[in-house]
Design a protein around this motif. Sequence first.
Motif, PDB file in Angstrom:
ATOM      1  N   ALA A  90      -5.980 -64.045  41.220  1.00 16.44           N
ATOM      2  CA  ALA A  90      -6.984 -65.195  41.493  1.00 16.44           C
ATOM      3  C   ALA A  90      -8.281 -64.708  41.894  1.00 16.44           C
ATOM      4  O   ALA A  90      -8.552 -63.707  42.493  1.00 16.44           O
ATOM      5  CB  ALA A  90      -6.444 -66.144  42.585  1.00 16.44           C
ATOM      6  N   ASN A  91      -9.176 -65.619  41.535  1.00 14.57           N
ATOM      7  CA  ASN A  91     -10.785 -65.794  42.112  1.00 14.57           C
ATOM      8  C   ASN A  91     -10.395 -66.241  43.453  1.00 14.57           C
ATOM      9  O   ASN A  91     -10.067 -67.195  43.645  1.00 14.57           O
ATOM     10  CB  ASN A  91     -11.854 -66.257  41.176  1.00 14.57           C
ATOM     11  CG  ASN A  91     -12.040 -65.475  39.959  1.00 14.57           C
ATOM     12  OD1 ASN A  91     -11.886 -64.345  40.222  1.00 14.57           O
ATOM     13  ND2 ASN A  91     -12.233 -66.153  38.758  1.00 14.57           N
ATOM     14  N   VAL A  92     -10.908 -65.492  44.371  1.00 13.59           N
ATOM     15  CA  VAL A  92     -10.751 -66.029  45.807  1.00 13.59           C
ATOM     16  C   VAL A  92     -12.131 -66.284  46.238  1.00 13.59           C
ATOM     17  O   VAL A  92     -13.201 -65.637  46.222  1.00 13.59           O
ATOM     18  CB  VAL A  92     -10.235 -64.978  46.756  1.00 13.59           C
ATOM     19  CG1 VAL A  92     -10.066 -65.451  48.182  1.00 13.59           C
ATOM     20  CG2 VAL A  92      -9.003 -64.557  46.193  1.00 13.59           C
ATOM     21  N   TYR A  93     -12.314 -67.702  46.491  1.00 13.64           N
ATOM     22  CA  TYR A  93     -13.478 -68.430  46.967  1.00 13.64           C
ATOM     23  C   TYR A  93     -13.613 -68.472  48.546  1.00 13.64           C
ATOM     24  O   TYR A  93     -12.691 -69.007  49.065  1.00 13.64           O
ATOM     25  CB  TYR A  93     -13.877 -69.407  46.309  1.00 13.64           C
ATOM     26  CG  TYR A  93     -14.180 -69.406  44.922  1.00 13.64           C
ATOM     27  CD1 TYR A  93     -15.281 -69.181  44.316  1.00 13.64           C
ATOM     28  CD2 TYR A  93     -12.909 -69.479  44.121  1.00 13.64           C
ATOM     29  CE1 TYR A  93     -15.383 -69.173  42.966  1.00 13.64           C
ATOM     30  CE2 TYR A  93     -13.091 -69.614  42.594  1.00 13.64           C
ATOM     31  CZ  TYR A  93     -14.096 -69.098  42.025  1.00 13.64           C
ATOM     32  OH  TYR A  93     -14.331 -69.048  40.730  1.00 13.64           O
ATOM     33  N   LEU A  94     -14.474 -67.872  49.217  1.00  9.87           N
ATOM     34  CA  LEU A  94     -14.614 -68.089  50.777  1.00  9.87           C
ATOM     35  C   LEU A  94     -15.829 -68.959  51.164  1.00  9.87           C
ATOM     36  O   LEU A  94     -17.029 -68.895  50.377  1.00  9.87           O
ATOM     37  CB  LEU A  94     -14.663 -66.827  51.399  1.00  9.87           C
ATOM     38  CG  LEU A  94     -13.629 -65.744  50.979  1.00  9.87           C
ATOM     39  CD1 LEU A  94     -13.844 -64.442  51.421  1.00  9.87           C
ATOM     40  CD2 LEU A  94     -11.988 -66.310  51.319  1.00  9.87           C
TER      41      LEU A  94
END
Length: 802
Positions: A90-94
């Motif tokens: 997954a692309n992890v967005y923070l």
Amino acid sequence: MSDDPPQPTTGGWEPRDPTVHTPGGTPARPPRRLRARRRDRRTGWRRIIPTRRTVLGGILLLALLVTGGLLAGYHLVDVPPANAAATAQANVYLYADGTPLAQGGRVNRESVPLARVPRPLRHAVLAAEDRDFHTEPGVDPEALVRAAWNTVTGKGTQGGSTITQQYVKNYYLGQERTLTRKVKEFFIAIKLDRSQTKDEILEGYLNTSYYGRNAYGAQAAARAYYGKDVQDLDTAEGAYLASLLNAPSAYDVGARPANRPRALARWNYVLDAMVQERWLTTAERRSLTFPRVLPARPTAGLAGQRGYAVQAVDAFLARNGILSAQAIAAGGYRITTTLEKGRMDAFADAVREQVTDRLDPAANPADRYVRVGGASIEPATGRVVALYGGVDYTRQYVNNATRRDYQVGSTFKPFVLASAVAHGATTQTGEPITPNTVYDGSNKRPVEGWTGALYAPANEDDVNYGGIPLHTATDRSVNAVYAQLAVDVGPKKVKRTAIALGLPADTPDLTASPSIALGPATASVLDMAEAYATLANHGRRGLYTLVDKVERIDPAGNQPLPLPAVGATVRQAVSREAADTTTAVLRGVVESGTGTAARAAGRPAAGKTGTAEDDKAAWFAGYTPDLATVVALMGQDPDTGAQRPLYGALGLDRVNGGGPPAEIWAHYTGTALEGSPARDFDLEVAEGVDLPSEAPWDADRPPWSPAPWQEPHEEEVWAPDGQRYDEGGHGPSRPPSARPDPSPDRPDQAQSQAQASGGAPGPDQAAGPPGGPEPPAPPAPDPAAPAPDGATTRTGPAAGRQ
């Protein structure tokens, strides 16, 4: 007869004829060889029993076949490339503080190096799955034969595979239950055990195993069950994750509390095994208690505002060449945004309280059309700290914060004023233009100095203002004055100034004509927030950014990607004098003009209201020294997607920028800046311009309290053919007969509508720039150059950073 002489008879022993049976005596013994042949002849049931020679021969043949098969399999079965599911991440967005914002992609995985996995978790996994992992070979032939036999006989799957074999299944092969897959698994595991270290195999296993809750890998599992990163897990938590590997659905106590007894038993089994292997002391074991697990909830996906944020961030990455759209789709990136959760929540709360909770689509069909978009930027840093894209990304996919299809209306007018001051523009009579310059605000007054077709915009409600100072014309958003001002400055210069401040050069309908002043351009809410942030930052503009850091997720260590240097791109878009003078004038809009509802924020503020053609959108764009925010209400048919007027929405005759948009702005701004001291603007204005007096805001009024706001003060544009046009002049507005009846306290509106119904027909020139070239003008100075009087502009404390 024989010729041989007879032999004499002697008294010695005479050989016995073996074929002659002697009566009364013992039978004659056959020769030994004959006796052996007779014993080899088997009859009856004994004939089906193989001889020792046959058995030994069969064993030898089988051994040869197995050895040959192993050798052939070892050479024929190659280690394949990793399967797509194993490498997908997954692309992890923070959020800016590192807390999770969202995850994009179908696979919830974030691979981590083994060094980030705490040793107790590693030992717990080995205790649960393969205690002899570090000392045994990569395959367990006995377990493989047992599993193959059970598969062939239909008895189901059989455990006992080594961690190496499980890793091969997860990473290289798949989960199909076939004999072919088990054979391939065997040979690949042998080769892998020879080519990779035990730590490399264990790292791969930990990153590919499934822990339930759609979590693949230890990092995703730590987030799913404990809301923390894997390196922060303690021994008890690690033992629980190791327990899940056996049967995640059977041991997830957060999803099903009834699983607790079996989960506790499995957890104790893992810890006891750790003690047996001397990875845990008895005293440590006794001190551990079963860990608290988070309730099962959906993975941080794209519901609510998260999807809009991800969409905007992805667009920013692609537009700035940081990541291609294909790379983003492939996944595997850890993206730290500039968005702040507290301010995102504050924006959503403001929209809910000021708009959403007031909608009643069942009783009022116009409420079905209401859409809200918002964006907020820190002027000094250029960081986008909050976005509002719509009611819910899973219900409405179009992002209202970034869409570019609604006119900005009179929120464009400050760009005309800033351009006039930046270029030292003069009136048609040669008088230098300042906020105190008096213009003719007569309704439908033809602009002077324009060589194209006749252009004579109407003021709101056809009001004749006569002589009016420019700053008052800004407060009241007088169309006739600003159309003339655009011609005095030069529409091309106005367009260049708007682009310099932050509007994209390809903004639809950003056309160099007199109507540019009235806002036919369809910039996005985020575009407008960038331009207003430049004004708030004394005319200095850098890279407005949505991203603090981008890393490629890699088990060997995340790899950071280069980002544009924000500070290196800061430049003076317009002179400080031009920006600060515009700010001083926009202070009046909030204090006594069409944007008084913004005073509820309890802070010094500058801003401008705006309304799109046919009241299809209402805007408020404003800023304090610390925060620039733009809010727009848009009308859209939920069934067809067509733009719709907002007449009657929220129970109002008309929705304009000084109403709900300004109320949302005040609510959000007051909450977002809560706890920080209220700062006044540090302004350097043009000569002869009076600085605003102390702001009469209500500091004691909470930002969410209702504030009185004036009825519509937004403008309409008149076209020579007599049709009515809302500000921007891009199409006929709703005819007066179709508009809601004016409220009793607005007889002037009823009178103006009655007068407008008898307009004479004429050529339509309002939809776009009137034909003809722009009048000759001396070359325009660069917007970044000092003001014509030669005075150098100084930068304020916030101007050195973007």
